[in-house]
Write a protein that holds these residues in place. Structure first.
Motif, short mmCIF file in Angstrom:
data_model
loop_
_atom_site.label_atom_id
_atom_site.label_comp_id
_atom_site.label_asym_id
_atom_site.label_seq_id
_atom_site.Cartn_x
_atom_site.Cartn_y
_atom_site.Cartn_z
N GLY A 124 43.96 11.87 18.38
CA GLY A 124 43.48 12.54 17.19
C GLY A 124 44.19 12.09 15.94
O GLY A 124 45.02 11.19 15.97
N ARG A 125 43.85 12.76 14.81
CA ARG A 125 44.35 12.31 13.51
C ARG A 125 45.04 13.42 12.69
O ARG A 125 45.25 13.26 11.50
N THR A 126 45.36 14.55 13.32
CA THR A 126 46.25 15.50 12.67
C THR A 126 47.67 14.95 12.78
O THR A 126 47.90 13.97 13.48
N PHE A 127 48.65 15.60 12.15
CA PHE A 127 50.00 15.05 12.21
C PHE A 127 50.55 15.05 13.64
O PHE A 127 51.17 14.09 14.08
N ALA A 128 50.31 16.12 14.39
CA ALA A 128 50.81 16.14 15.77
C ALA A 128 50.07 15.12 16.63
O ALA A 128 50.68 14.40 17.42
N THR A 129 48.75 15.03 16.47
CA THR A 129 47.99 14.14 17.35
C THR A 129 48.10 12.67 16.93
O THR A 129 47.97 11.78 17.77
N MET A 130 48.37 12.41 15.64
CA MET A 130 48.73 11.05 15.24
C MET A 130 50.02 10.64 15.92
O MET A 130 50.16 9.51 16.40
N ALA A 131 50.99 11.56 15.89
CA ALA A 131 52.29 11.26 16.52
C ALA A 131 52.12 11.05 18.02
O ALA A 131 52.84 10.24 18.63
N ALA A 132 51.17 11.76 18.61
CA ALA A 132 50.93 11.62 20.05
C ALA A 132 50.21 10.33 20.39
O ALA A 132 50.31 9.83 21.52
N THR A 133 49.48 9.78 19.45
CA THR A 133 48.68 8.58 19.68
C THR A 133 49.56 7.34 19.74
O THR A 133 50.33 7.07 18.83
N GLY A 134 49.43 6.59 20.81
CA GLY A 134 50.25 5.40 21.01
C GLY A 134 49.69 4.15 20.39
O GLY A 134 49.67 3.08 21.00
N GLN A 135 49.21 4.26 19.13
CA GLN A 135 48.70 3.11 18.39
C GLN A 135 49.29 3.17 16.97
O GLN A 135 48.99 4.09 16.22
N GLU A 136 50.08 2.19 16.63
CA GLU A 136 50.78 2.18 15.35
C GLU A 136 49.82 2.23 14.17
O GLU A 136 50.11 2.84 13.14
N LYS A 137 48.65 1.59 14.30
CA LYS A 137 47.71 1.52 13.17
C LYS A 137 47.24 2.91 12.74
O LYS A 137 46.92 3.12 11.57
#
Length: 385
Positions: A124-137
């Motif tokens: 996802g693209r919230t702050f928590a789910t961005m942090a959870a996402t394993g893609q630097e971009k």
């Protein structure tokens, strides 16, 4: 000049009508839609029972709030709990919201802070789910990320065992990495997750946003394996186009999500709940799931048959009706060529063509799609050569 933020790389296609597997644009051109709204329209466009359920609810009322009793929510939650073998459900509006809630619940229930996820994951693209996402971009440009998230290599049991520690609240994963290139988990890796999490007192969160609601030939992708999560997140196909998401968890987690701990103004909206109930009644039918598995194998075989001798194709992989064609070159030009040929597809990373057809598509439509893909790849190769 558009008043919209330019957050999307929009196609030159404006839908004016859609039904089943087909979409018609502003110029009257028809497309075979194998994007399904990015894995949302699992029952295809304008599925009759969902349409009828939504219309019936609209005639009653559209919204109250979660301060009121809601029989529809109870019924939809019961269907999800029974289908997953879990016990409690929280309704929200999207996949990112569901994952955000799951992260909060895991931290609160365990009293720990670290969440382990995987490289090439997408949550996802919230702050928590961005942090959870394993893609630097996904994280680039937004400053310091929410702590503590750590990334392991997907299907690497040794590395995972080294990363999970006493401060780990949960391991969070997709059973099939959708945005990351259609990579499927293996049973040995899942066994390691179970063993390490049990030993370290960590929970297991399975993100079924894209893989759930029948997409892989089972109601939920974790059911393809010997594996039982503590928490599951769903969205996308749950409302077949109506905005809804859900967190599903074990009974002992209920004590940590009491009054005031979390909430959503629109979560479990009665119109979206009506759609979700109609979707679940169809998806959870055993014969329907078996048919999806059979269609998925048919489509996979058809693609391999059409593309087996093509030098630009590196691998064809997937499960159910979640399929990726990995190319030896970038996939975007092929996606554009297929649009010209009347087939809508997606990418998953730079080199993978992603196919998410409606689960209701006919075999003739799978055959047509395979033929169009083979023709587009061959034509593109000849032009480049």
């Amino acid at each position: 000049m558009s008043a919209l933020f330019p957050t999307y790389q929009k196609w030159e296609i404006e839908p004016v009508n859609a039904n089943g597997s087909w979409l018609t644009d502003q110029d009257g051109k028809r497309y075979l839609d194998f994007t399904s709204g990015i894995g949302v329209l699992n029952l295809g466009h304008c599925y009759l029972s969902v349409k009828q359920a939504v219309e019936q609810q609209l005639e009653k009322f559209w919204h109250t709030s979660n301060l009121f009793q809601n029989k529809g929510q109870e019924e939809a939650a019961g269907l999800l709990a029974k289908a997953t073998g879990l016990n409690r459900v929280f309704f929200c509006n999207s996949g990112a919201e569901a994952n955000e809630a799951a992260i909060k619940l895991a931290r609160k229930a365990t009293g720990k802070s670290k969440i382990v996820t995987f490289h090439q994951s997408f949550h996802g693209r919230t702050f928590a789910t961005m942090a959870a996402t394993g893609q630097e971009k996904v994280r680039t440009g937004y400053g310091r990320m929410l702590e503590e998230f750590e990334y392991s290599t997907f299907n690497d049991s040794v590395q995972l065992a080294e990363i999970v520690d006493e401060n780990t609240a949960a391991v969070m994963l997709e059973m099939v990495q959708g945005e990351g290139g259609i990579h499927v988990a293996n049973q040995e890796f899942l066994n390691t997750i179970k063993e390490v999490c049990a030993r370290k007192g960590a929970l297991v969160i399975v993100d079924e946003i894209q893989t759930g609601i029948g997409r892989t030939g089972k109601p939920f992708a974790f059911q393809l394996f010997d594996f039982q999560p503590d928490i599951i997140t769903v969205a996308k196909g749950l409302g077949n186009g109506l905005p809804i998401g859900a967190v599903i968890g074990k009974e002992d987690l209920a004590a940590h999500f009491g009054p005031g701990s979390h909430g959503s103004t629109f979560g479990g909206n009665p119109v979206s709940i009506a759609a979700a109930k109609a979707v679940l009644q169809q998806i959870l039918d055993a014969d329907f799931s078996a048919e999806v598995s059979e269609k998925g194998q048919y489509f996979l075989n058809k693609l391999k048959e059409e593309l087996q001798y093509d030098p630009s194709v590196k691998e064809i992989r997937g499960v159910g009706l979640m399929i990726g064609i990995e190319l030896k070159e970038e996939a975007q030009p092929l996606l554009e060529k297929l649009q010209q040929e009347g087939l809508l597809t997606l990418t998953a990373g730079p080199n993978v063509l992603r196919l998410l057809p409606p689960l209701t598509a006919e075999k003739s439509e799978f055959s047509l799609a395979a033929e169009k893909i083979a023709k587009a790849i061959k034509t593109k190769t000849v032009i480049q050569g």
